[in-house]
Design an enzyme around this catalytic site. Structure first.
Site, PDB file in Angstrom:
ATOM      1  N   TRP A   1       0.618  -0.044  -6.695  1.00 21.62           N
ATOM      2  CA  TRP A   1       1.654  -0.084  -7.839  1.00 21.62           C
ATOM      3  C   TRP A   1       3.037   0.004  -7.301  1.00 21.62           C
ATOM      4  O   TRP A   1       4.063  -0.632  -7.803  1.00 21.62           O
ATOM      5  CB  TRP A   1       1.450   0.601  -9.238  1.00 21.62           C
ATOM      6  CG  TRP A   1       1.984   0.062 -10.171  1.00 21.62           C
ATOM      7  CD1 TRP A   1       2.785  -0.864 -10.667  1.00 21.62           C
ATOM      8  CD2 TRP A   1       2.421   0.896 -11.542  1.00 21.62           C
ATOM      9  NE1 TRP A   1       3.460  -0.840 -11.979  1.00 21.62           N
ATOM     10  CE2 TRP A   1       3.152   0.455 -12.453  1.00 21.62           C
ATOM     11  CE3 TRP A   1       1.922   2.505 -11.437  1.00 21.62           C
ATOM     12  CZ2 TRP A   1       3.561   0.891 -13.568  1.00 21.62           C
ATOM     13  CZ3 TRP A   1       2.288   2.898 -13.047  1.00 21.62           C
ATOM     14  CH2 TRP A   1       3.231   2.212 -13.666  1.00 21.62           C
TER      15      TRP A   1
ATOM     16  N   LYS B   1      -9.071   0.208 -12.748  1.00 24.53           N
ATOM     17  CA  LYS B   1      -8.609   0.205 -14.288  1.00 24.53           C
ATOM     18  C   LYS B   1      -7.353   0.784 -14.489  1.00 24.53           C
ATOM     19  O   LYS B   1      -6.713   0.185 -15.219  1.00 24.53           O
ATOM     20  CB  LYS B   1      -9.554   1.478 -14.748  1.00 24.53           C
ATOM     21  CG  LYS B   1     -11.331   0.997 -15.117  1.00 24.53           C
ATOM     22  CD  LYS B   1     -11.824   2.233 -15.801  1.00 24.53           C
ATOM     23  CE  LYS B   1     -13.366   1.520 -16.105  1.00 24.53           C
ATOM     24  NZ  LYS B   1     -14.017   2.643 -16.968  1.00 24.53           N
TER      25      LYS B   1
ATOM     26  N   HIS C   1       0.151   7.946   4.070  1.00 25.17           N
ATOM     27  CA  HIS C   1      -0.682   8.928   3.268  1.00 25.17           C
ATOM     28  C   HIS C   1      -0.533  10.339   4.127  1.00 25.17           C
ATOM     29  O   HIS C   1      -1.304  11.094   3.775  1.00 25.17           O
ATOM     30  CB  HIS C   1      -2.104   8.691   3.611  1.00 25.17           C
ATOM     31  CG  HIS C   1      -2.723   7.509   2.452  1.00 25.17           C
ATOM     32  ND1 HIS C   1      -2.106   7.474   1.309  1.00 25.17           N
ATOM     33  CD2 HIS C   1      -3.316   6.469   2.542  1.00 25.17           C
ATOM     34  CE1 HIS C   1      -2.738   6.375   0.763  1.00 25.17           C
ATOM     35  NE2 HIS C   1      -3.404   5.663   1.441  1.00 25.17           N
TER      36      HIS C   1
END
Length: 341
Positions: free
Chosen positions: A91, A306, A150
């Site tokens: 996102w 989700k 990361h």
């Protein structure tokens, strides 16, 4: 898509538009083999982790972390998107790209990169490229470049972490939801087939989950954002989800491309959040088909599950939740940062 004239490009541009489907032979830097072989390790062949500079990393990516530290050369205007795994990375990549590139790629364009490409094909994963010996691909990107990592803040090369000409945007997520999302992602990508969620949970409680410890990852960027808020923006996934339009405005201001009065009047911040919403992205062919990754090809559909808050209640017992909450609370004590249950 027709080949781009790289000589006149102004970034950010989608990584895949510059490199296409070019998959060079993976040639990991072998000069670090001796270092890697001496590092503590845990796990199984499909979830093999090594401890490097107090962080547990996937074995095949350790050379990339070392190589980034020793070889990466930042440019003025570079933007680094940082996150623990499964904390809203996809996102954030979409929102940052759409916001920064809106002049070159109007949202009204039917060929907009985010309508035809997965966000991971727009913003490259830096240490994976270095692990594969493909770091030269980053040199072909025009400035400003948008990159992803990361890496813990403590692991970033100082030339990047302390660079006044570069920006870092970090997003984190409530640790319990992060662990659940990580577990589903590993399973959907075909990894750790003989392990259970409780195995990952136990590792996380010990600080030995992939890119763990969780608290070290979060605290490093939290402290950096407090020390240099002009260089490091600290975002929380839950707050972004609750008010995505405000999050996009904050992101635009931080990156030096605030929305003009005309753009606000036209509803551009709302349009960007709509284009980049999980429901919109999940429904695009580019995110239903294909795969991305260097060592492992992850199906694009696995990046969109989700995206909700509180799914951990479907996977953790109350005792497990209390245990991880207590550990995280203890590790964050005194920092000013907390996570609500």
């Amino acid at each position: 898509m027709a080949a781009l004239d790289k000589s006149c490009l102004v970034g950010p541009v989608p990584f895949k538009d510059v490199h296409g489907d070019d998959d060079h032979v993976i040639s990991p830097p072998d000069e670090y083999a001796d270092i890697v072989s001496t590092l503590p390790s845990i796990g199984s062949p499909d979830l093999h982790l090594r401890l490097y500079q107090d962080v547990w990393l996937f074995n095949e990516l350790v050379p990339g972390f070392i190589s980034v530290q020793r070889r990466f050369t930042p440019r003025p205007g570079d933007v680094l998107l940082a996150s623990p795994p499964k904390c809203g990375t996809t996102w954030l990549k979409a929102l940052a790209f759409a916001t920064m590139a809106r002049a070159a790629y109007p949202l009204s364009d039917a060929d907009h990169p985010l309508l035809r490409l997965n966000p991971h094909e727009c913003v490259p994963f830096m240490e994976a490229l270095f692990s594969a010996g493909q770091e030269a691909k980053l040199d072909a990107l025009p400035s400003p470049r948008v990159l992803h990592t990361h890496m813990h803040h403590s692991m970033l090369p100082r030339s990047l972490a302390d660079n006044p000409d570069c920006k870092i945007v970090f997003v984190c997520r409530e640790p319990k939801d992060m662990l659940v999302s990580t577990w589903h992602f590993i399973k959907s990508a075909g990894g750790s087939s003989n392990s259970s969620f409780s195995d990952l949970f136990e590792l996380a409680c010990e600080g030995k989950n992939p890119y763990g410890p969780i608290w070290g990852h979060i605290l490093g960027y939290w402290r950096a954002s407090k020390a240099a808020p002009e260089r490091v923006l600290f975002l929380r996934y839950e707050e972004m989800l609750a008010d995505p339009v405000s999050a996009v405005r904050e992101l635009a201001r931080f990156l030096g491309v605030p929305f003009s009065a005309a753009e606000e009047a036209a509803g551009l911040p709302m349009d960007i959040t709509a284009m980049c919403s999980i429901d919109t992205m999940r429904g695009l062919d580019a995110n239903k088909k294909g795969s991305s990754g260097t060592f492992v090809k992850f199906p694009h559909e696995t990046f969109f599950r989700k995206g909700v808050v509180g799914d951990w209640v479907n996977h953790m017992s109350p005792e497990m939740a209390r245990r991880i909450d207590a550990i995280v609370e203890d590790k964050l004590r005194g920092s000013g940062l907390t996570f609500s249950s």
